[in-house]
Design an enzyme around this catalytic site. Structure first.
Site: not given
Length: 103
Positions: A4, A83-84
């Site tokens: 489609c 960042d942890e």
């Protein structure tokens, strides 16, 4: 096989024309013999989520704080910012108690 142009779903033959079952778009040109549906496909679950089956989860020597058993399943999840370090989530192999460790 055609898709489609509106929604990208596969178009299927319907009364001599190609029609999208998702959004309703239809291609008005007549179909030849090359478009045939061979049969119905039955829907069934074929994907198992890791962690739903106990035997597939990773195990570690970790003492359960609830029952004292020394084997647990574990998984790592990013529950804080990227960042942890990820959070380690343990589930006792015996009593199913769940606890977490931040490292």
């Amino acid at each position: 096989m055609e898709f489609c142009p509106e929604c990208g779903a596969m178009m299927l033959p319907n009364n001599g024309i190609l029609k999208c079952n998702s959004c309703g778009y239809s291609n008005e040109q007549e179909l030849g013999d090359e478009y045939k549906v061979a049969g119905e496909i039955e829907e069934h679950e074929s994907v198992k989520m890791l962690g739903e089956v106990d035997d597939m989860r990773s195990t570690i020597k970790e003492t359960c704080p609830e029952c004292g058993h020394d084997e647990a399943y574990y998984e790592l999840k990013q529950t804080r910012s990227a960042d942890e370090a990820p959070t380690r989530i343990f589930t006792c192999a015996k009593c199913k108690h769940t606890w977490r460790a931040y490292h």
